[in-house]
Design an enzyme around this catalytic site. Structure first.
Site, PDB file in Angstrom:
ATOM      1  N   CYS A 260      63.482  49.393  35.623  1.00 29.71           N
ATOM      2  CA  CYS A 260      64.205  48.127  35.525  1.00 29.71           C
ATOM      3  C   CYS A 260      63.396  47.038  36.213  1.00 29.71           C
ATOM      4  O   CYS A 260      62.791  47.264  37.265  1.00 29.71           O
ATOM      5  CB  CYS A 260      65.613  48.242  36.094  1.00 29.71           C
ATOM      6  N   GLU A 261      63.380  45.891  35.588  1.00 30.08           N
ATOM      7  CA  GLU A 261      62.549  44.812  36.118  1.00 30.08           C
ATOM      8  C   GLU A 261      63.189  44.141  37.333  1.00 30.08           C
ATOM      9  O   GLU A 261      62.553  43.335  37.992  1.00 30.08           O
ATOM     10  CB  GLU A 261      62.250  43.781  35.030  1.00 30.08           C
ATOM     11  N   HIS A 262      64.437  44.468  37.632  1.00 26.22           N
ATOM     12  CA  HIS A 262      65.096  43.832  38.773  1.00 26.22           C
ATOM     13  C   HIS A 262      64.836  44.574  40.075  1.00 26.22           C
ATOM     14  O   HIS A 262      64.785  43.973  41.134  1.00 26.22           O
ATOM     15  CB  HIS A 262      66.607  43.734  38.520  1.00 26.22           C
ATOM     16  N   HIS A 263      64.717  45.905  40.013  1.00 22.66           N
ATOM     17  CA  HIS A 263      64.548  46.699  41.228  1.00 22.66           C
ATOM     18  C   HIS A 263      63.342  47.625  41.175  1.00 22.66           C
ATOM     19  O   HIS A 263      63.078  48.346  42.124  1.00 22.66           O
ATOM     20  CB  HIS A 263      65.798  47.550  41.474  1.00 22.66           C
TER      21      HIS A 263
ATOM     22  N   GLN B 171      67.570  47.084  29.608  1.00 20.23           N
ATOM     23  CA  GLN B 171      67.838  47.951  28.459  1.00 20.23           C
ATOM     24  C   GLN B 171      68.113  47.163  27.180  1.00 20.23           C
ATOM     25  O   GLN B 171      67.750  47.586  26.087  1.00 20.23           O
ATOM     26  CB  GLN B 171      69.010  48.877  28.796  1.00 20.23           C
TER      27      GLN B 171
ATOM     28  N   HIS C 256      70.640  54.299  35.005  1.00 18.36           N
ATOM     29  CA  HIS C 256      69.821  53.365  35.776  1.00 18.36           C
ATOM     30  C   HIS C 256      69.849  53.759  37.255  1.00 18.36           C
ATOM     31  O   HIS C 256      70.897  53.680  37.890  1.00 18.36           O
ATOM     32  CB  HIS C 256      70.350  51.928  35.605  1.00 18.36           C
TER      33      HIS C 256
ATOM     34  N   CYS D 283      68.794  52.257  39.705  1.00 15.00           N
ATOM     35  CA  CYS D 283      69.154  51.153  40.611  1.00 15.00           C
ATOM     36  C   CYS D 283      70.662  51.098  40.806  1.00 15.00           C
ATOM     37  O   CYS D 283      71.153  50.509  41.758  1.00 15.00           O
ATOM     38  CB  CYS D 283      68.610  49.816  40.118  1.00 15.00           C
TER      39      CYS D 283
HETATM   40 ZN   LIG Z   1      67.873  47.451  38.439  1.00 12.75          ZN
END
Ligand SMILES: [Zn+2]
Length: 202
Positions: free
Chosen positions: A87-90, A128, A156, A158
């Site tokens: 995931c590009e956020h975490h 996703q 996920h 995260c």
């Molecule tokens: Zn994430």
């Protein structure tokens, strides 16, 4: 999504390893202790593997097609394609399965190529929803079938190992194009195919 950076705009290996030492210190560790000595190099190599997708143009994977299909014009479905993404956020892993279907227009593609398209997009920083759309749009643009459908189910990390800590939750996304979007009978047929027992269970 913008194109990946050319190799020349990327940091050097030494800069990358130094950044990983910073992260180790941020976590409260001593990067000079013996057990962590080779960790920055290992993490840099792991990143090359996790994010190999930036080196691949997924459209080229679908260029070779076969037209001798004796008029076959029904759904082609490749299901349970396991993939690993981040995931590009975490930067936490996303582990899941993709189901990819299309309705051929005179020509078909080798089925392993569909799995490679999934991998080419999964091995990037993702969310996703975009992963689902990119796979579907690429197949649709290159093969120009009557319809394309991509369904992704994933977990996920995260969400399971941090934040709300909810293991066992899966996220499902789908992108339906062409006949799969406009014709509910075709969509129902796809869902029936997805619900059949797997070949390995026969
Ligand atoms: Zn994430």
């Amino acid at each position: 999504m913008s194109d990946p950076l050319p190799r020349t705009d990327r940091p050097t290996r030494a800069e990358t390893e130094e950044a990983i030492r910073t992260l180790l210190r941020w976590a409260g560790e001593d990067p000079t202790r013996e057990g962590l000595h080779d960790t920055p190099a290992r993490v840099a190599r792991a990143y090359e593997e996790f994010f190999q997708g930036y080196e691949i143009d997924p459209k080229t994977l679908l260029e070779r097609t076969f037209s001798e299909v004796d008029g076959y014009d029904e759904i082609v479905l490749l299901r349970d394609i396991r993939f690993e993404s981040h995931c590009e956020h975490h930067l936490a892993p996303i582990i899941g399965r993709a189901h990819v279907a299309y309705l051929p227009r005179k020509r078909v593609v080798g089925i392993s190529k569909l799995a490679r398209v999934v991998d080419a997009y999964a091995r990037r920083m993702q969310i996703q929803e975009r992963l689902t759309a990119q796979i579907a749009n690429t197949i649709n643009d290159v093969l120009q079938p009557h319809g394309t459908a991509v369904i992704i189910e994933s977990s996920h990390e995260c969400m399971t190992t941090r934040g709300v800590h909810r293991p066992g939750v899966s996220m499902v996304t789908s992108q339906m194009l062409g006949t799969f979007r406009t014709n509910s009978d075709t969509r129902r047929e796809l869902m029936a195919m997805l619900n059949r027992p797997a070949a390995s269970e026969y």
